[in-house]
Scaffold this active site. Structure first.
Site, PDB file in Angstrom:
ATOM      1  N   LYS A  34       0.838  -1.204   0.000  1.00 47.83           N
ATOM      2  CA  LYS A  34       0.000   0.000   0.000  1.00 47.83           C
ATOM      3  C   LYS A  34       0.875   1.256   0.000  1.00 47.83           C
ATOM      4  CE  LYS A  34      -1.707   1.614   4.054  1.00 47.83           C
ATOM      5  NZ  LYS A  34      -1.438   3.043   4.314  1.00 47.83           N
ATOM      6  N   ASN A  35       1.836   1.308   0.918  1.00 44.65           N
ATOM      7  CA  ASN A  35       2.611   2.540   1.064  1.00 44.65           C
ATOM      8  C   ASN A  35       3.514   2.812  -0.133  1.00 44.65           C
ATOM      9  OD1 ASN A  35       1.347   3.032   3.447  1.00 44.65           O
ATOM     10  ND2 ASN A  35       3.074   2.497   4.765  1.00 44.65           N
ATOM     11  N   CYS A  64      -4.637   8.784   9.745  1.00 47.93           N
ATOM     12  CA  CYS A  64      -4.786   8.091  11.028  1.00 47.93           C
ATOM     13  C   CYS A  64      -4.505   9.057  12.181  1.00 47.93           C
ATOM     14  CB  CYS A  64      -3.775   6.955  11.136  1.00 47.93           C
ATOM     15  SG  CYS A  64      -4.294   5.426  10.370  1.00 47.93           S
ATOM     16  N   ARG A 106       1.733  14.520  13.557  1.00 47.01           N
ATOM     17  CA  ARG A 106       2.095  14.239  12.169  1.00 47.01           C
ATOM     18  C   ARG A 106       2.099  15.469  11.264  1.00 47.01           C
ATOM     19  NH1 ARG A 106      -0.466   8.689  10.131  1.00 47.01           N
ATOM     20  NH2 ARG A 106       1.538   8.544   9.099  1.00 47.01           N
ATOM     21  N   ASP A 140       4.758   0.310  12.124  1.00 42.42           N
ATOM     22  CA  ASP A 140       3.496  -0.222  11.594  1.00 42.42           C
ATOM     23  C   ASP A 140       3.253  -1.682  11.985  1.00 42.42           C
ATOM     24  OD1 ASP A 140       2.906   2.198  10.482  1.00 42.42           O
ATOM     25  OD2 ASP A 140       3.323   1.624   8.416  1.00 42.42           O
ATOM     26  N   ARG A 169      -8.667   0.125   4.776  1.00 40.38           N
ATOM     27  CA  ARG A 169      -7.704   1.053   4.172  1.00 40.38           C
ATOM     28  C   ARG A 169      -6.409   0.325   3.830  1.00 40.38           C
ATOM     29  NH1 ARG A 169      -6.144   5.660   7.784  1.00 40.38           N
ATOM     30  NH2 ARG A 169      -4.735   5.816   6.028  1.00 40.38           N
TER      31      ARG A 169
HETATM   32  C1  UD1 Z   1       4.900   6.566   6.444  1.00 41.49           C
HETATM   33  C2  UD1 Z   1       3.914   5.425   6.269  1.00 41.49           C
HETATM   34  C3  UD1 Z   1       3.332   5.027   7.624  1.00 41.49           C
HETATM   35  C4  UD1 Z   1       4.452   4.719   8.607  1.00 41.49           C
HETATM   36  C5  UD1 Z   1       5.460   5.851   8.662  1.00 41.49           C
HETATM   37  C6  UD1 Z   1       6.669   5.533   9.514  1.00 41.49           C
HETATM   38  C7  UD1 Z   1       2.990   5.897   4.075  1.00 41.49           C
HETATM   39  C8  UD1 Z   1       1.807   6.289   3.270  1.00 41.49           C
HETATM   40  N1  UD1 Z   1       2.829   5.874   5.396  1.00 41.49           N
HETATM   41  O1  UD1 Z   1       4.165   7.666   6.952  1.00 41.49           O
HETATM   42  O2  UD1 Z   1       2.502   3.877   7.437  1.00 41.49           O
HETATM   43  O3  UD1 Z   1       3.905   4.530   9.904  1.00 41.49           O
HETATM   44  O4  UD1 Z   1       5.934   6.161   7.335  1.00 41.49           O
HETATM   45  O5  UD1 Z   1       7.300   4.394   9.073  1.00 41.49           O
HETATM   46  O6  UD1 Z   1       4.030   5.564   3.552  1.00 41.49           O
HETATM   47  N2  UD1 Z   1       7.163  14.121  10.859  1.00 41.49           N
HETATM   48  C9  UD1 Z   1       7.295  15.448  11.153  1.00 41.49           C
HETATM   49  N3  UD1 Z   1       7.298  16.338  10.123  1.00 41.49           N
HETATM   50  C10 UD1 Z   1       7.182  15.950   8.821  1.00 41.49           C
HETATM   51  C11 UD1 Z   1       7.057  14.579   8.525  1.00 41.49           C
HETATM   52  C12 UD1 Z   1       7.059  13.675   9.573  1.00 41.49           C
HETATM   53  O7  UD1 Z   1       7.393  15.844  12.311  1.00 41.49           O
HETATM   54  O8  UD1 Z   1       7.187  16.808   7.925  1.00 41.49           O
HETATM   55  C13 UD1 Z   1       7.175  13.127  11.957  1.00 41.49           C
HETATM   56  C14 UD1 Z   1       5.887  12.322  12.038  1.00 41.49           C
HETATM   57  O9  UD1 Z   1       4.938  12.984  12.818  1.00 41.49           O
HETATM   58  C15 UD1 Z   1       6.405  11.063  12.687  1.00 41.49           C
HETATM   59  C16 UD1 Z   1       7.801  10.888  12.107  1.00 41.49           C
HETATM   60  O10 UD1 Z   1       8.168  12.167  11.644  1.00 41.49           O
HETATM   61  O11 UD1 Z   1       6.494  11.232  14.086  1.00 41.49           O
HETATM   62  C17 UD1 Z   1       7.917   9.907  10.965  1.00 41.49           C
HETATM   63  O12 UD1 Z   1       6.935  10.192  10.000  1.00 41.49           O
HETATM   64  P1  UD1 Z   1       7.081   9.816   8.461  1.00 41.49           P
HETATM   65  O13 UD1 Z   1       8.234   8.883   8.287  1.00 41.49           O
HETATM   66  O14 UD1 Z   1       7.072  11.062   7.672  1.00 41.49           O
HETATM   67  O15 UD1 Z   1       5.753   9.027   8.194  1.00 41.49           O
HETATM   68  P2  UD1 Z   1       4.790   9.116   6.948  1.00 41.49           P
HETATM   69  O16 UD1 Z   1       5.586   9.299   5.713  1.00 41.49           O
HETATM   70  O17 UD1 Z   1       3.674  10.040   7.222  1.00 41.49           O
END
Ligand code: UD1
Length: 421
Positions: A22-23, A118, A123, A308, A400
């Site tokens: 999915k991701n 979620c 985030r 995850d 989802r």
């Molecule tokens: C992706 C995955 C999700 C997984 C996560 C971590 C997808 C669609 N989703 O989410 O299933 O749980 O990686 O492996 O691929 N953060 C910030 N600022 C930002 C971006 C992130 O503070 O601009 C923080 C987030 O709140 C979190 C951490 O960084 O605490 C990691 O997030 P991130 O790796 O970006 O996760 P996603 O890409 O949203």
């Protein structure tokens, strides 16, 4: 809203095919916005998140054809009509922010709503925005939207992420393929989904090196072409179904599974006393007699233990022999499954980002509620091992990220059925 009823106790035996990730698919689909040539994705999973991304791309004027019962997605952005990603779609899924980098890189302009998704912590998307700013984008945040402009086009830059973000790495990587000059992403995410995206972009003509390491270098090109790309195996679906025989006893072969996708997770399963064997077709998981061992789990960016799979691992550890500790280092507020597992008789103490799980002999069935995607499947896993019946409500979260969960599990002997609302 549908629910899922599970009567626990049956050991699982058989095989489960693992779908495309999915991701990975959610980041490969927006790559269509980088080119006017067709992009075809094979091995796509059939999930509501993929339908949400389809709707979002269609709202921009992209063509998305769903072929072979959803297994193949044929995408084309040759006639895009809009660079506005609307709140009504974006709010349903955080990954929607991944259209920002590609739109900006190709059109020099984009308006993307700030995302939802979620409810697992704040985030924010500040790292995505900072990376694009470093490449020369002018950003204005108003009315819940990011208004982004790059009148002269994006320019290559050295971007050092303060911490690892999967999404920010993906957005910056896509944007950099069409930027002028060289972009270096430092402290980049190393997840298999990033490697898959880089491979697909390279097929489209991008010049990328270093994916899968902490430093990715991208040499911008003036345009990208089309490609056909097979989506990588879903390592989270793989890990989740590996836990099914681990929790119930029995033996299940996960077709298409590969150890390198879930290395740290396999190590923890083995430490808990679960057998993991590589086979020609995938991975075979077997549980020997007796209770599993308590273990200490710390979630980390890849190649560490994935956040995850934390909720699902907790379901296993609820019946371990001894006290397990789970430290959640990626997201705050990602223990919403704990109170639900406690309704089934689990003993869990949550303090900040740490959950201490004292194993009990047996869980008991109870009515429980799914709170997010991975939490919902952890309740199903717990229910497979529990005594009596569990009804998991609000399973739209599950849809989802998991296709045909009840079919895949019942094919291995689980007593599980969907109750349509
Ligand atoms: C992706 C995955 C999700 C997984 C996560 C971590 C997808 C669609 N989703 O989410 O299933 O749980 O990686 O492996 O691929 N953060 C910030 N600022 C930002 C971006 C992130 O503070 O601009 C923080 C987030 O709140 C979190 C951490 O960084 O605490 C990691 O997030 P991130 O790796 O970006 O996760 P996603 O890409 O949203």
């Amino acid at each position: 809203m549908d629910s899922i009823a599970v009567t626990g106790g049956a050991p699982l035996r058989g095989e489960i095919p693992i779908a495309g990730a999915k991701n990975a698919c959610l980041t490969l689909m927006p790559a269509t916005l980088l080119t006017d040539a067709p992009l075809t994705l094979t091995n796509a999973p059939r999930l509501s998140d993929i339908r949400t991304m389809t709707t979002l791309l269609q709202s921009l004027g992209a063509e998305v054809q769903t072929l072979q019962q959803g297994r193949v997605l044929a995408l084309s952005s040759h006639d895009l009509t809009s660079q506005h990603a609307d709140y009504e779609i974006v709010r349903k899924m955080r990954a929607s922010i991944l259209v920002l980098g590609p739109l900006l890189a190709r059109y020099g302009y984009a308006e993307v709503s700030l995302p939802g998704g979620c409810a697992i912590g704040a985030r924010p998307v500040d790292l995505h925005l900072r990376a694009l700013e470093a490449m020369g984008a002018e950003l204005d945040l108003r009315d819940g939207y990011v208004h982004a402009r790059a009148p002269g086009g994006l320019k290559g830059a050295v971007i050092e992420f303060p911490f690892v973000s999967v999404g920010a790495t993906e957005n910056a990587l896509m944007a950099a393929t069409l930027a002028k000059g060289t972009t270096v992403l430092r402290n980049a995410a190393r997840e298999p989904e990033i490697v898959d995206l880089a491979r697909c972009l390279r097929r489209m003509g991008a010049q990328i090196e270093g994916e899968g390491t902490k430093t990715i270098t991208i040499e911008g090109v003036s345009s990208l072409g089309g490609a056909t790309h097979e989506v990588v195996t879903d390592r989270i679906e793989l890990g989740t179904y590996m836990l099914a025989p681990a929790i119930t006893g029995g033996e299940v072969e996960l077709i298409g599974g590969r150890r390198e996708l879930v290395g740290a997770f396999c190590d923890k399963l083995e430490e808990a006393g679960i057998g993991v064997e590589e086979t020609e077709r995938g991975l075979k998981v077997a549980r020997r007699n007796g209770r599993v061992n308590a273990v200490h789990v710390v979630t980390e960016p890849f190649p560490g233990f994935p956040t995850d799979l934390q909720a699902q691992m907790m379901a296993l550890l609820c019946t371990a022999d001894g006290v397990s500790v789970l430290e959640e280092r990626i997201f705050e507020n990602r223990f919403m499954h704990a109170p639900e597992l406690m309704r089934m008789g689990a003993k869990i103490d949550v303090h900040g980002g740490t959950a201490t799980v004292t194993g009990v002999e047996r869980l008991r069935g109870a009515p429980v509620m799914a709170t997010d995607l991975r939490a919902s499947v952890s309740l199903i896993l717990a229910a497979l091992a529990a005594e009596g019946e569990t009804v998991v409500s609000r399973v739209y979260h599950l849809d989802r990220g998991y296709e045909r969960v009840e079919e895949k599990l019942s094919a291995c002997g689980a007593r599980i059925e969907r109750i349509a609302a």
